[in-house]
Write a protein that holds these residues in place. Structure first.
Motif, PDB file in Angstrom:
ATOM      1  N   GLN A   1      21.403 -22.365  65.714  1.00  0.00           N
ATOM      2  CA  GLN A   1      20.361 -21.990  66.693  1.00  0.00           C
ATOM      3  C   GLN A   1      19.812 -20.687  66.557  1.00  0.00           C
ATOM      4  N   TYR A   2      20.327 -19.731  66.134  1.00  0.00           N
ATOM      5  CA  TYR A   2      19.742 -18.300  65.755  1.00  0.00           C
ATOM      6  C   TYR A   2      18.747 -18.556  64.730  1.00  0.00           C
ATOM      7  N   LEU A   3      18.919 -19.132  63.586  1.00  0.00           N
ATOM      8  CA  LEU A   3      18.128 -19.227  62.327  1.00  0.00           C
ATOM      9  C   LEU A   3      16.954 -20.170  62.597  1.00  0.00           C
ATOM     10  N   LEU A   4      17.212 -21.075  63.359  1.00  0.00           N
ATOM     11  CA  LEU A   4      16.007 -21.884  63.731  1.00  0.00           C
ATOM     12  C   LEU A   4      15.131 -21.374  64.817  1.00  0.00           C
ATOM     13  N   SER A   5      15.721 -20.579  65.726  1.00  0.00           N
ATOM     14  CA  SER A   5      14.999 -20.004  66.811  1.00  0.00           C
ATOM     15  C   SER A   5      13.898 -18.826  66.186  1.00  0.00           C
ATOM     16  N   HIS A   6      14.737 -17.909  65.283  1.00  0.00           N
ATOM     17  CA  HIS A   6      14.147 -16.902  64.776  1.00  0.00           C
ATOM     18  C   HIS A   6      13.218 -16.992  63.492  1.00  0.00           C
ATOM     19  N   PHE A   7      13.591 -18.065  62.681  1.00  0.00           N
ATOM     20  CA  PHE A   7      12.982 -18.330  61.448  1.00  0.00           C
ATOM     21  C   PHE A   7      12.568 -19.785  61.458  1.00  0.00           C
ATOM     22  N   PRO A   8      11.933 -20.547  62.277  1.00  0.00           N
ATOM     23  CA  PRO A   8      11.798 -21.819  62.201  1.00  0.00           C
ATOM     24  C   PRO A   8      11.130 -22.502  60.928  1.00  0.00           C
ATOM     25  N   GLU A   9      10.171 -21.923  60.445  1.00  0.00           N
ATOM     26  CA  GLU A   9       9.772 -22.434  59.314  1.00  0.00           C
ATOM     27  C   GLU A   9      10.305 -22.209  58.032  1.00  0.00           C
ATOM     28  N   GLU A  10      10.747 -20.860  57.842  1.00  0.00           N
ATOM     29  CA  GLU A  10      11.346 -20.526  56.727  1.00  0.00           C
ATOM     30  C   GLU A  10      12.820 -21.271  56.668  1.00  0.00           C
TER      31      GLU A  10
ATOM     32  N   ILE B   1      15.460 -31.679  64.506  1.00  0.00           N
ATOM     33  CA  ILE B   1      14.392 -32.362  64.972  1.00  0.00           C
ATOM     34  C   ILE B   1      13.474 -31.817  66.192  1.00  0.00           C
ATOM     35  N   LYS B   2      13.969 -31.037  67.123  1.00  0.00           N
ATOM     36  CA  LYS B   2      13.230 -30.327  68.140  1.00  0.00           C
ATOM     37  C   LYS B   2      12.176 -29.440  67.310  1.00  0.00           C
ATOM     38  N   ILE B   3      12.404 -28.677  66.356  1.00  0.00           N
ATOM     39  CA  ILE B   3      11.721 -27.634  65.956  1.00  0.00           C
ATOM     40  C   ILE B   3      10.593 -28.364  65.154  1.00  0.00           C
ATOM     41  N   ALA B   4      10.997 -29.540  64.284  1.00  0.00           N
ATOM     42  CA  ALA B   4      10.214 -30.362  63.654  1.00  0.00           C
ATOM     43  C   ALA B   4       8.942 -30.953  64.388  1.00  0.00           C
ATOM     44  N   HIS B   5       9.124 -31.062  65.560  1.00  0.00           N
ATOM     45  CA  HIS B   5       8.145 -31.708  66.571  1.00  0.00           C
ATOM     46  C   HIS B   5       7.196 -30.513  66.771  1.00  0.00           C
ATOM     47  N   LYS B   6       7.698 -29.251  66.972  1.00  0.00           N
ATOM     48  CA  LYS B   6       6.734 -28.114  67.251  1.00  0.00           C
ATOM     49  C   LYS B   6       5.595 -27.855  66.462  1.00  0.00           C
ATOM     50  N   LEU B   7       6.286 -27.872  65.050  1.00  0.00           N
ATOM     51  CA  LEU B   7       5.793 -27.206  63.699  1.00  0.00           C
ATOM     52  C   LEU B   7       4.657 -28.347  63.165  1.00  0.00           C
TER      53      LEU B   7
ATOM     54  N   LEU C   1      15.416 -42.769  64.945  1.00  0.00           N
ATOM     55  CA  LEU C   1      14.255 -43.890  65.091  1.00  0.00           C
ATOM     56  C   LEU C   1      13.642 -43.373  66.412  1.00  0.00           C
ATOM     57  N   GLY C   2      14.362 -42.905  67.704  1.00  0.00           N
ATOM     58  CA  GLY C   2      13.639 -42.640  68.639  1.00  0.00           C
ATOM     59  C   GLY C   2      12.695 -41.211  68.424  1.00  0.00           C
ATOM     60  N   ASN C   3      13.048 -40.585  67.513  1.00  0.00           N
ATOM     61  CA  ASN C   3      12.304 -39.408  67.116  1.00  0.00           C
ATOM     62  C   ASN C   3      11.288 -39.530  65.981  1.00  0.00           C
ATOM     63  N   GLY C   4      10.927 -40.821  65.789  1.00  0.00           N
ATOM     64  CA  GLY C   4       9.787 -41.081  64.765  1.00  0.00           C
ATOM     65  C   GLY C   4      10.015 -41.373  63.431  1.00  0.00           C
ATOM     66  N   ALA C   5      11.202 -41.586  63.314  1.00  0.00           N
ATOM     67  CA  ALA C   5      11.879 -42.097  61.743  1.00  0.00           C
ATOM     68  C   ALA C   5      11.368 -43.358  61.525  1.00  0.00           C
TER      69      ALA C   5
ATOM     70  N   THR D   1       4.811 -47.049  72.665  1.00  0.00           N
ATOM     71  CA  THR D   1       4.010 -46.251  73.315  1.00  0.00           C
ATOM     72  C   THR D   1       4.599 -44.866  73.689  1.00  0.00           C
ATOM     73  N   LEU D   2       5.775 -44.938  73.491  1.00  0.00           N
ATOM     74  CA  LEU D   2       6.457 -43.563  73.991  1.00  0.00           C
ATOM     75  C   LEU D   2       6.321 -42.370  72.877  1.00  0.00           C
ATOM     76  N   PRO D   3       6.259 -41.134  73.383  1.00  0.00           N
ATOM     77  CA  PRO D   3       6.014 -40.248  72.336  1.00  0.00           C
ATOM     78  C   PRO D   3       7.479 -39.816  71.960  1.00  0.00           C
ATOM     79  N   PRO D   4       7.571 -39.653  70.528  1.00  0.00           N
ATOM     80  CA  PRO D   4       8.827 -39.521  70.084  1.00  0.00           C
ATOM     81  C   PRO D   4       9.411 -37.854  70.563  1.00  0.00           C
ATOM     82  N   SER D   5       8.775 -37.020  70.846  1.00  0.00           N
ATOM     83  CA  SER D   5       8.982 -35.754  71.200  1.00  0.00           C
ATOM     84  C   SER D   5       9.719 -35.886  72.682  1.00  0.00           C
ATOM     85  N   HIS D   6       9.688 -36.669  73.191  1.00  0.00           N
ATOM     86  CA  HIS D   6      10.205 -36.717  74.509  1.00  0.00           C
ATOM     87  C   HIS D   6      11.478 -37.886  74.605  1.00  0.00           C
ATOM     88  N   PHE D   7      11.750 -38.361  73.425  1.00  0.00           N
ATOM     89  CA  PHE D   7      12.948 -39.095  73.314  1.00  0.00           C
ATOM     90  C   PHE D   7      14.282 -38.333  73.542  1.00  0.00           C
TER      91      PHE D   7
END
Length: 293
Positions: free
Chosen positions: A75-84, A119-125, A163-167, A257-263
């Motif tokens: 959680q720390y690494l993904l919140s502070h350095f999401p892309e890295e 997956i949550k970080i991937a949806h945001k970037l 699948l629900g998140n777009g795979a 029709t449902l957006p993956p980011s809200h699954f």
């Protein structure tokens, strides 16, 4: 003099190697995040001779956190350095530049909580728009996507999450196999874990209208075997003799029709009876797994 200098360098090298191992061990032992970050940024030598002084990257640290299921550190690494943190690790880790090793590792080790964070970080970037569908190295990992891996390992809940998140269930690996082929091959080869295989299959079909797959010929050549295994309706639908059930067609249309980011919240909010929703078991808390590797 030269001998003393060489001895000093050897001592320093051994010390840095020891620090390197200590960091790995500290992640494994779930030490506090602040301690791990202090250790991560401490300079050390690689195990190889004549390597330059360096530190662990957030990407390398995240791999360790995934392997050892250190959720707070992930959680720390993904919140502070999401892309890295989600970059492909350095050359010493032998990953293809276009792969998603952290996601694949989370699937392999069944780290669903960390998988959800990734997956949550991937949806945001925007730079990670196709992250969930990245395939592994064709030479070493047969070009498998995380969804291929989840099907191969019969992780039905992970299959659903992906699948629900777009795979995409239509991507082929280096052998030309879709995730659906992976499940059908396992059904053909063994009668073990049939319930898990059927659940993975049902989830794939929810997100796969008009399925195209390599194993269709095997189904057509052995109708009795597959009818007994799958049921007449599902068998006929898979080989193209009849259309899918009206319920399946309706759910396929809705899911598209449902957006993956809200699954899966979007599924739970559908104005239909709970019994008709295709994902009634999703999100139930499973027993915690504290196995450390």
């Amino acid at each position: 003099m030269a001998s003393n200098q060489a001895s000093l360098q050897d001592d320093q090298s051994r010390h840095c190697k020891f620090l390197s191992y200590m960091f790995y061990q500290a992640v494994r032992d779930h030490k506090p995040v602040w301690m791990l970050e202090d250790m991560r940024t401490m300079e050390y030598f690689y195990w190889e001779e004549n390597a330059s002084l360096r530190t662990y990257s957030p990407s390398e640290a995240l791999l360790y956190a995934v392997v050892h299921n250190h959720l707070p550190y992930a959680q720390y690494l993904l919140s502070h350095f999401p892309e890295e943190a989600l970059k492909v690790p350095g050359e010493h880790f032998c990953y293809c530049p276009s792969s998603a090793p952290h996601l694949a590792m989370a699937v392999t080790y069944d780290r669903r909580d960390i998988l959800g964070l990734i997956i949550k970080i991937a949806h945001k970037l925007p730079s990670l728009n196709s992250y969930i569908n990245r395939a592994g190295c064709f030479h070493l990992e047969d070009g498998k996507t995380p969804l291929h891996l989840a099907c191969e390992l019969l992780r039905s809940e992970t299959v659903l999450i992906l699948l629900g998140n777009g795979a995409s269930p239509r991507i082929e690996d280096s052998k030309g196999l879709t995730p659906l082929d992976v499940i059908l091959e396992q059904m053909w080869d063994s009668k073990v874990n049939v319930a898990s295989k059927k659940l993975c299959l049902d989830y794939l079909l929810l997100f796969m209208p008009n399925p195209q797959f390599k194993m269709r010929k095997v189904l057509q050549e052995h109708p009795d075997h597959w009818t007994a295994l799958l049921g007449e309706d599902k068998f006929n639908s898979l080989v193209g003799n009849t259309p899918a059930s009206l319920y399946l067609q309706a759910m396929q249309t809705i899911l598209q029709t449902l957006p993956p980011s809200h699954f899966p919240k979007s599924i739970q909010e559908l104005p239909i009876p709970q019994a008709l929703k295709p994902l009634p078991s999703y999100g139930k808390k499973l027993p915690a797994k504290n196995v450390h590797h």
